[in-house]
Design a protein around this motif. Structure first.
Motif, PDB file in Angstrom:
ATOM      1  N   ILE A  24     -62.009 -36.144 -26.360  1.00  0.00           N
ATOM      2  CA  ILE A  24     -61.413 -35.607 -25.132  1.00  0.00           C
ATOM      3  C   ILE A  24     -61.181 -36.717 -24.118  1.00  0.00           C
ATOM      4  O   ILE A  24     -60.103 -36.822 -23.504  1.00  0.00           O
ATOM      5  N   PHE A  25     -62.171 -37.587 -23.938  1.00  0.00           N
ATOM      6  CA  PHE A  25     -61.999 -38.691 -22.998  1.00  0.00           C
ATOM      7  C   PHE A  25     -60.976 -39.707 -23.506  1.00  0.00           C
ATOM      8  O   PHE A  25     -60.287 -40.354 -22.717  1.00  0.00           O
ATOM      9  N   SER A  26     -60.866 -39.856 -24.829  1.00  0.00           N
ATOM     10  CA  SER A  26     -59.854 -40.756 -25.390  1.00  0.00           C
ATOM     11  C   SER A  26     -58.458 -40.226 -25.087  1.00  0.00           C
ATOM     12  O   SER A  26     -57.539 -40.999 -24.779  1.00  0.00           O
ATOM     13  N   LEU A  27     -58.287 -38.898 -25.192  1.00  0.00           N
ATOM     14  CA  LEU A  27     -57.017 -38.282 -24.832  1.00  0.00           C
ATOM     15  C   LEU A  27     -56.674 -38.583 -23.376  1.00  0.00           C
ATOM     16  O   LEU A  27     -55.540 -38.953 -23.043  1.00  0.00           O
ATOM     17  N   HIS A  28     -57.665 -38.448 -22.511  1.00  0.00           N
ATOM     18  CA  HIS A  28     -57.455 -38.733 -21.089  1.00  0.00           C
ATOM     19  C   HIS A  28     -57.099 -40.196 -20.857  1.00  0.00           C
ATOM     20  O   HIS A  28     -56.154 -40.514 -20.121  1.00  0.00           O
ATOM     21  N   ASP A  29     -57.813 -41.103 -21.506  1.00  0.00           N
ATOM     22  CA  ASP A  29     -57.639 -42.537 -21.240  1.00  0.00           C
ATOM     23  C   ASP A  29     -56.264 -43.031 -21.663  1.00  0.00           C
ATOM     24  O   ASP A  29     -55.589 -43.740 -20.916  1.00  0.00           O
ATOM     25  N   ILE A  30     -55.837 -42.671 -22.893  1.00  0.00           N
ATOM     26  CA  ILE A  30     -54.548 -43.174 -23.372  1.00  0.00           C
ATOM     27  C   ILE A  30     -53.401 -42.545 -22.580  1.00  0.00           C
ATOM     28  O   ILE A  30     -52.386 -43.201 -22.311  1.00  0.00           O
ATOM     29  N   THR A  31     -53.570 -41.280 -22.185  1.00  0.00           N
ATOM     30  CA  THR A  31     -52.532 -40.622 -21.380  1.00  0.00           C
ATOM     31  C   THR A  31     -52.443 -41.263 -20.007  1.00  0.00           C
ATOM     32  O   THR A  31     -51.347 -41.517 -19.485  1.00  0.00           O
ATOM     33  N   TYR A  32     -53.613 -41.553 -19.416  1.00  0.00           N
ATOM     34  CA  TYR A  32     -53.626 -42.211 -18.104  1.00  0.00           C
ATOM     35  C   TYR A  32     -52.940 -43.568 -18.169  1.00  0.00           C
ATOM     36  O   TYR A  32     -52.146 -43.925 -17.291  1.00  0.00           O
ATOM     37  N   GLN A  33     -53.240 -44.356 -19.223  1.00  0.00           N
ATOM     38  CA  GLN A  33     -52.664 -45.695 -19.326  1.00  0.00           C
ATOM     39  C   GLN A  33     -51.145 -45.650 -19.426  1.00  0.00           C
ATOM     40  O   GLN A  33     -50.445 -46.455 -18.809  1.00  0.00           O
ATOM     41  N   GLU A  34     -50.630 -44.699 -20.211  1.00  0.00           N
ATOM     42  CA  GLU A  34     -49.166 -44.597 -20.323  1.00  0.00           C
ATOM     43  C   GLU A  34     -48.570 -44.048 -19.038  1.00  0.00           C
ATOM     44  O   GLU A  34     -47.568 -44.576 -18.533  1.00  0.00           O
ATOM     45  N   VAL A  35     -49.163 -42.991 -18.486  1.00  0.00           N
ATOM     46  CA  VAL A  35     -48.624 -42.382 -17.274  1.00  0.00           C
ATOM     47  C   VAL A  35     -48.649 -43.377 -16.115  1.00  0.00           C
ATOM     48  O   VAL A  35     -47.687 -43.474 -15.341  1.00  0.00           O
ATOM     49  N   PHE A  36     -49.743 -44.140 -16.006  1.00  0.00           N
ATOM     50  CA  PHE A  36     -49.846 -45.089 -14.904  1.00  0.00           C
ATOM     51  C   PHE A  36     -48.708 -46.107 -14.945  1.00  0.00           C
ATOM     52  O   PHE A  36     -48.049 -46.370 -13.929  1.00  0.00           O
ATOM     53  N   SER A  37     -48.468 -46.683 -16.137  1.00  0.00           N
ATOM     54  CA  SER A  37     -47.417 -47.698 -16.247  1.00  0.00           C
ATOM     55  C   SER A  37     -46.033 -47.097 -16.003  1.00  0.00           C
ATOM     56  O   SER A  37     -45.220 -47.669 -15.277  1.00  0.00           O
ATOM     57  N   LEU A  38     -45.758 -45.926 -16.604  1.00  0.00           N
ATOM     58  CA  LEU A  38     -44.449 -45.285 -16.419  1.00  0.00           C
ATOM     59  C   LEU A  38     -44.248 -44.839 -14.972  1.00  0.00           C
ATOM     60  O   LEU A  38     -43.157 -44.980 -14.411  1.00  0.00           O
TER      61      LEU A  38
ATOM     62  N   ALA B  11     -69.591 -41.949 -40.153  1.00  0.00           N
ATOM     63  CA  ALA B  11     -69.565 -41.451 -38.776  1.00  0.00           C
ATOM     64  C   ALA B  11     -68.482 -42.149 -37.965  1.00  0.00           C
ATOM     65  O   ALA B  11     -67.729 -41.510 -37.217  1.00  0.00           O
ATOM     66  N   ASN B  12     -68.385 -43.468 -38.128  1.00  0.00           N
ATOM     67  CA  ASN B  12     -67.348 -44.204 -37.402  1.00  0.00           C
ATOM     68  C   ASN B  12     -65.957 -43.833 -37.878  1.00  0.00           C
ATOM     69  O   ASN B  12     -65.004 -43.794 -37.083  1.00  0.00           O
ATOM     70  N   GLY B  13     -65.802 -43.541 -39.176  1.00  0.00           N
ATOM     71  CA  GLY B  13     -64.505 -43.122 -39.687  1.00  0.00           C
ATOM     72  C   GLY B  13     -64.069 -41.789 -39.101  1.00  0.00           C
ATOM     73  O   GLY B  13     -62.908 -41.606 -38.725  1.00  0.00           O
ATOM     74  N   ILE B  14     -65.010 -40.849 -39.015  1.00  0.00           N
ATOM     75  CA  ILE B  14     -64.701 -39.544 -38.426  1.00  0.00           C
ATOM     76  C   ILE B  14     -64.341 -39.696 -36.954  1.00  0.00           C
ATOM     77  O   ILE B  14     -63.383 -39.078 -36.465  1.00  0.00           O
ATOM     78  N   ALA B  15     -65.108 -40.526 -36.242  1.00  0.00           N
ATOM     79  CA  ALA B  15     -64.841 -40.735 -34.816  1.00  0.00           C
ATOM     80  C   ALA B  15     -63.460 -41.355 -34.602  1.00  0.00           C
ATOM     81  O   ALA B  15     -62.715 -40.953 -33.701  1.00  0.00           O
ATOM     82  N   MET B  16     -63.097 -42.335 -35.440  1.00  0.00           N
ATOM     83  CA  MET B  16     -61.800 -42.987 -35.308  1.00  0.00           C
ATOM     84  C   MET B  16     -60.655 -42.019 -35.610  1.00  0.00           C
ATOM     85  O   MET B  16     -59.620 -42.032 -34.944  1.00  0.00           O
ATOM     86  N   THR B  17     -60.850 -41.165 -36.627  1.00  0.00           N
ATOM     87  CA  THR B  17     -59.808 -40.190 -36.966  1.00  0.00           C
ATOM     88  C   THR B  17     -59.589 -39.206 -35.827  1.00  0.00           C
ATOM     89  O   THR B  17     -58.451 -38.940 -35.424  1.00  0.00           O
ATOM     90  N   GLY B  18     -60.690 -38.658 -35.316  1.00  0.00           N
ATOM     91  CA  GLY B  18     -60.575 -37.710 -34.210  1.00  0.00           C
ATOM     92  C   GLY B  18     -59.980 -38.347 -32.973  1.00  0.00           C
ATOM     93  O   GLY B  18     -59.090 -37.772 -32.324  1.00  0.00           O
ATOM     94  N   MET B  19     -60.458 -39.545 -32.641  1.00  0.00           N
ATOM     95  CA  MET B  19     -59.951 -40.237 -31.467  1.00  0.00           C
ATOM     96  C   MET B  19     -58.458 -40.534 -31.608  1.00  0.00           C
ATOM     97  O   MET B  19     -57.683 -40.334 -30.670  1.00  0.00           O
TER      98      MET B  19
ATOM     99  N   MET C 260     -71.662 -34.878 -33.924  1.00  0.00           N
ATOM    100  CA  MET C 260     -70.390 -34.188 -33.790  1.00  0.00           C
ATOM    101  C   MET C 260     -70.070 -33.849 -32.329  1.00  0.00           C
ATOM    102  O   MET C 260     -68.912 -33.933 -31.904  1.00  0.00           O
ATOM    103  N   SER C 261     -71.068 -33.479 -31.559  1.00  0.00           N
ATOM    104  CA  SER C 261     -70.816 -33.157 -30.146  1.00  0.00           C
ATOM    105  C   SER C 261     -70.367 -34.395 -29.384  1.00  0.00           C
ATOM    106  O   SER C 261     -69.454 -34.325 -28.551  1.00  0.00           O
ATOM    107  N   SER C 262     -70.987 -35.542 -29.663  1.00  0.00           N
ATOM    108  CA  SER C 262     -70.585 -36.770 -28.970  1.00  0.00           C
ATOM    109  C   SER C 262     -69.189 -37.210 -29.404  1.00  0.00           C
ATOM    110  O   SER C 262     -68.423 -37.744 -28.596  1.00  0.00           O
ATOM    111  N   ILE C 263     -68.830 -36.981 -30.676  1.00  0.00           N
ATOM    112  CA  ILE C 263     -67.489 -37.332 -31.144  1.00  0.00           C
ATOM    113  C   ILE C 263     -66.435 -36.456 -30.478  1.00  0.00           C
ATOM    114  O   ILE C 263     -65.371 -36.936 -30.055  1.00  0.00           O
ATOM    115  N   ILE C 264     -66.706 -35.160 -30.361  1.00  0.00           N
ATOM    116  CA  ILE C 264     -65.753 -34.242 -29.726  1.00  0.00           C
ATOM    117  C   ILE C 264     -65.500 -34.655 -28.275  1.00  0.00           C
ATOM    118  O   ILE C 264     -64.351 -34.723 -27.810  1.00  0.00           O
TER     119      ILE C 264
END
Length: 481
Positions: free
Chosen positions: A286-300, A413-421, A278-282
């Motif tokens: 957080i890093f997934s939030l950063h990555d997808i935001t960076y990708q959109e912000v960078f292009s825009l 475990a992978n399902g939970i990780a995908m949902t959270g991400m 659970m700690s690694s998924i959390i």
């Protein structure tokens, strides 16, 4: 002799006729080498799932502009964020369901359905006539495309135990490449009637639907992969009315006889009480939030005009940067990463790269002071380093997640990780677009003017992720040597 006869049934694996999972296990027992065909299947399936995720980022700004819904130019980024977020919102709502379906009916049908979804709804997205059609097609594309969770479980089940790390790293590498090549295709192929008038005449179909070509190319690729999935081996065990593998069934018998009570307690333990997982998924979320935001912000940010703090790039310029980054990721994952990860360990390496990315990211707003060849060199180096950082952290956390659970819990475990991400990634584009819109309205502010505040917000998220990678929050499961 008597002792040997008693122990022999316990050591011999039991295989069932007409069970696809047993056939895969038999093949693994007979062939110790990594099968290139299996790696190829995984690579192609993951690419189908990731290419549509961010392929729209280089042209979504212009697509929303063509919809004529934004009252001011600064509002375009906000509407573009809604289009980007709709995919992840759909995937967040259905990832666990698709994981359950794959546990019940098999990995193969879920993977094939996910690929066909790309063929249909990614094509329709390219034909969008208004904002709501674009958001709706992206939402359906995300909610019906549940292949990424099952493919992670598949990557561990199709290989022998000693080769599972290679299977998992293949998923992450293909994932990262898809998230870079997708926007590159979007950048090169959007608005073809303007860029390549000798091939796509003005007032033709391609001029009426200027963003259809990149979507069509990705959908055509997915269609070819869907056909190749006919030869995709199923790894789920199906015998005696259960999907449990022979090894797990045998373990259950041993546990019920009272011979291994500690193992039974561990097996019955709720997956949500597994703190290393659970700690690694959390942290991964957080890093997934950063990555997808960076990708959109960078292009825009890159295609925004200079007067709004952008680089005034064309979609071709963005495509060039992302294509170079994609090539760099492939080289890095196949050559440098395995040896560096082995020397440092996944956690230490992720901490170092995460910390180094913070000052790098805060330098982006200052690149508007550059131009010409200098700007091209600097922006490409910075983009390569940012994507390498992202892939290093994702790979390390992905390895931690799969090592934190036994095989019988890996699908969940992978399902939970995908949902959270997906939940965090649904927030990212909308939040990033909104903050970018706000920042472009305060270009002349005395404190953190313009896009400086956007990249600071990204660094706050990145810094939080780095901090959580230390004890006592992150717990790492010890694996036997």
């Amino acid at each position: 002799m008597e002792e040997e006869n008693i122990e022999e049934p316990l050591l011999r694996k039991q295989y069932y006729e007409n069970c696809p999972g047993c056939k895969v296990d038999q093949a693994k027992e007979l062939n110790k080498d990594v099968t290139f065909r299996n790696l190829f299947y995984i690579w192609m399936a993951v690419l189908c799932g990731t290419l549509p995720v961010s392929s729209l980022f280089p042209f979504v700004y212009f697509m929303v502009k063509d919809f004529n819904i934004a009252e001011t130019e600064e509002d375009i980024s906000g509407y573009a964020g809604y289009v980007g977020s709709s995919f992840m919102l759909g995937r967040c709502l259905t990832s666990v369901l698709w994981g359950m379906i794959s546990d019940r009916y098999g990995r193969k049908p879920v993977i094939i359905i996910g690929i066909i979804t790309v063929v249909v709804f990614n094509t329709l997205f390219g034909l969008s006539l208004n904002l709501w059609m674009a958001i709706g097609m992206r939402f359906l594309l995300g909610s019906l495309n549940g292949l990424l969770g099952p493919i992670k479980a598949y990557a561990t089940e199709i290989f022998r135990e000693e080769n599972q790390a290679l299977g998992l790293s293949t998923v992450v590498a293909a994932w990262g490449v898809g998230l870079v090549i997708g926007p590159a295709l979007g950048g090169y192929l959007a608005q073809p009637a303007t860029k390549y008038p000798h091939l796509f005449p003005k007032d033709s179909f391609w001029d009426k639907f200027p963003y259809f070509l990149p979507c069509f190319i990705i959908s055509a690729f997915a269609f070819a992969v869907a056909i190749s999935c006919i030869w995709f081996p199923e790894t789920l065990h199906k015998h005696n009315g259960t999907n449990e593998s022979p090894d797990n069934a045998k373990a259950s018998e041993i546990e019920s006889s009272g011979e291994d009570k500690d193992t039974k307690i561990q097996k019955d333990k709720s997956i949500f009480l597994n703190w290393p997982l659970m700690s690694s998924i959390i942290i991964f979320c957080i890093f997934s939030l950063h990555d997808i935001t960076y990708q959109e912000v960078f292009s825009l940010w890159a295609v925004s005009p200079r007067r709004l703090g952008g680089l005034d790039f064309t979609t071709d310029d963005v495509g060039n940067v992302l294509a170079i980054s994609g090539i760099a990721i492939i080289i890095y994952q196949l050559t440098l990463y395995p040896s560096v990860q082995k020397a440092c360990g996944p956690v230490t390496l992720a901490r170092i790269t995460g910390a180094l990315s913070i000052p790098l990211l805060q330098c982006f707003p200052f690149m508007t002071m550059l131009s010409g060849l200098t700007l091209d060199i600097v922006i490409n180096i910075a983009s390569v380093l940012m994507f390498i950082t992202s892939e290093t952290i994702a790979t390390g956390l992905f390895l931690l997640q799969n090592r934190a659970v036994e095989q019988h819990q890996r699908g969940a475990a992978n399902g939970i990780a995908m949902t959270g991400m997906s939940a965090f990634k649904a927030i990212g584009p909308a939040a990033g677009g909104a903050i970018l819109t706000w920042s472009q309205k305060r270009i002349n502010a005395s404190f953190l003017p313009g896009t400086h505040v956007v990249f600071l917000a990204l660094n706050v998220v990145e810094g939080l992720g780095v901090l959580l990678m230390f004890k006592p929050f992150l717990s790492v499961k010890c694996t036997p040597s």
